[in-house]
Motif scaffolding. Structure first.
Motif, short mmCIF file in Angstrom:
data_model
loop_
_atom_site.label_atom_id
_atom_site.label_comp_id
_atom_site.label_asym_id
_atom_site.label_seq_id
_atom_site.Cartn_x
_atom_site.Cartn_y
_atom_site.Cartn_z
N ASN A 1 0.73 -1.23 0.23
CA ASN A 1 -0.04 0.00 -0.08
C ASN A 1 0.89 1.17 0.05
O ASN A 1 0.33 2.29 0.49
CB ASN A 1 -0.84 -0.20 1.30
N GLN A 2 2.19 1.33 -0.56
CA GLN A 2 3.07 2.42 -0.71
C GLN A 2 2.88 2.76 -2.15
O GLN A 2 3.66 2.10 -2.86
CB GLN A 2 4.39 2.16 -0.27
N LEU A 3 1.83 3.72 -2.23
CA LEU A 3 1.47 4.10 -3.71
C LEU A 3 1.90 5.30 -4.07
O LEU A 3 1.86 5.62 -5.60
CB LEU A 3 -0.20 3.93 -3.93
N LYS A 4 2.57 6.11 -3.12
CA LYS A 4 2.59 7.53 -3.46
C LYS A 4 3.98 7.92 -4.07
O LYS A 4 5.06 7.17 -3.31
CB LYS A 4 2.23 8.52 -2.56
N PRO A 5 4.34 8.68 -5.22
CA PRO A 5 5.89 9.18 -5.53
C PRO A 5 6.45 9.91 -4.41
O PRO A 5 5.94 10.45 -4.02
CB PRO A 5 5.67 9.57 -6.78
N THR A 6 7.80 9.42 -4.14
CA THR A 6 8.57 10.07 -3.31
C THR A 6 9.68 11.12 -4.11
O THR A 6 10.20 11.78 -3.11
CB THR A 6 9.36 9.16 -2.32
#
Length: 237
Positions: free
Chosen positions: A120-125
């Motif tokens: 559930n780590q879906l966001k760009p960093t």
């Protein structure tokens, strides 16, 4: 992207690996052109490319501002992520092995991204940072979730001592049962600094031990400073 691929192909990776293993960081000189740097800085104020803006003072992170990119990432940034990651994964896996950490990273960037997404780590960093006079960044680590790759990259988009003064990149090494060591770096415009996200192995008399590392930015005395942070794992939010 082809130009980035050519630059990575021409790099002395044996020397790079030695630097990473000995110091926990290495500089790739002139990875991107001055024109590419200027284009990234120019687009800072274009809201369409970003998902989130963080005013650092509000969270006591320092004094400055940064913005997280949206997917899809610009081709230049995506190309760096995809071409650099396979060179770093073997180093990361070696670090895990010598420290007896039961964790291994896939050799392909897309496999790492899939691993993030299943957690559930879906966001760009990937983010771009801007500092003015008096700006700074407190010492920190960029982890973002349970799945994190132990190395990351910063691209320097301005010329030190010309576009700004002060604003050095700072690494601290926290050796167990000893005083911390500070490392101060001044990469040039277009350079890429690859460094450990949270720790690295150091060889002692009884084998390898773990030293924790943090990074930050010293106070700017004048001018403006922009950098682009390329973190390989995705975030929960």
């Amino acid at each position: 992207m082809e130009n980035i691929h050519e630059k990575f192909t021409a790099l002395d990776w044996a020397a790079f690996n030695d630097e990473m293993n000995e110091k926990g960081y290495a500089i790739i000189p002139k990875l991107i052109t001055e024109r590419q740097c200027d284009e990234l800085v120019k687009n800072y104020d274009n809201p369409s490319g970003y998902r989130k803006t963080v005013v650092m003072e509000r969270y006591r992170f320092g004094l400055g501002e940064y913005k997280y990119f949206n997917y899809p990432l610009p081709d230049l940034i995506q190309g760096i992520r995809e071409n650099l990651y396979p060179k770093l994964a073997p180093i990361a896996n070696l670090w895990m092995k010598v420290l007896n950490i039961n964790s291994r990273f896939p050799t392909d960037f897309h496999e790492l991204q899939a691993l993030c997404h299943t957690n559930n780590q879906l966001k760009p960093t990937v983010l771009i940072l801007k500092y003015g006079k008096g700006g700074y960044n407190t010492l920190h680590q960029d982890l973002y979730g349970d799945i994190f790759f132990p190395m990351q990259t910063v691209l320097f988009l301005d010329n030190p001592d010309e576009d700004y003064t002060g604003g050095e990149f700072v690494l601290t090494q926290q050796t167990p049962r000893a005083q911390s060591k500070a490392i101060v770096l001044k990469p040039k415009k277009g350079d890429a600094l690859v460094f450990t996200t949270n720790f690295r192995p150091v060889k002692g008399s009884k084998g390898y031990y773990r030293v924790n590392m943090k990074h930050g930015v010293s106070e700017l005395h004048s001018g403006k400073r922009h950098t682009l942070g390329i973190i390989f794992h995705d975030a929960l939010s």
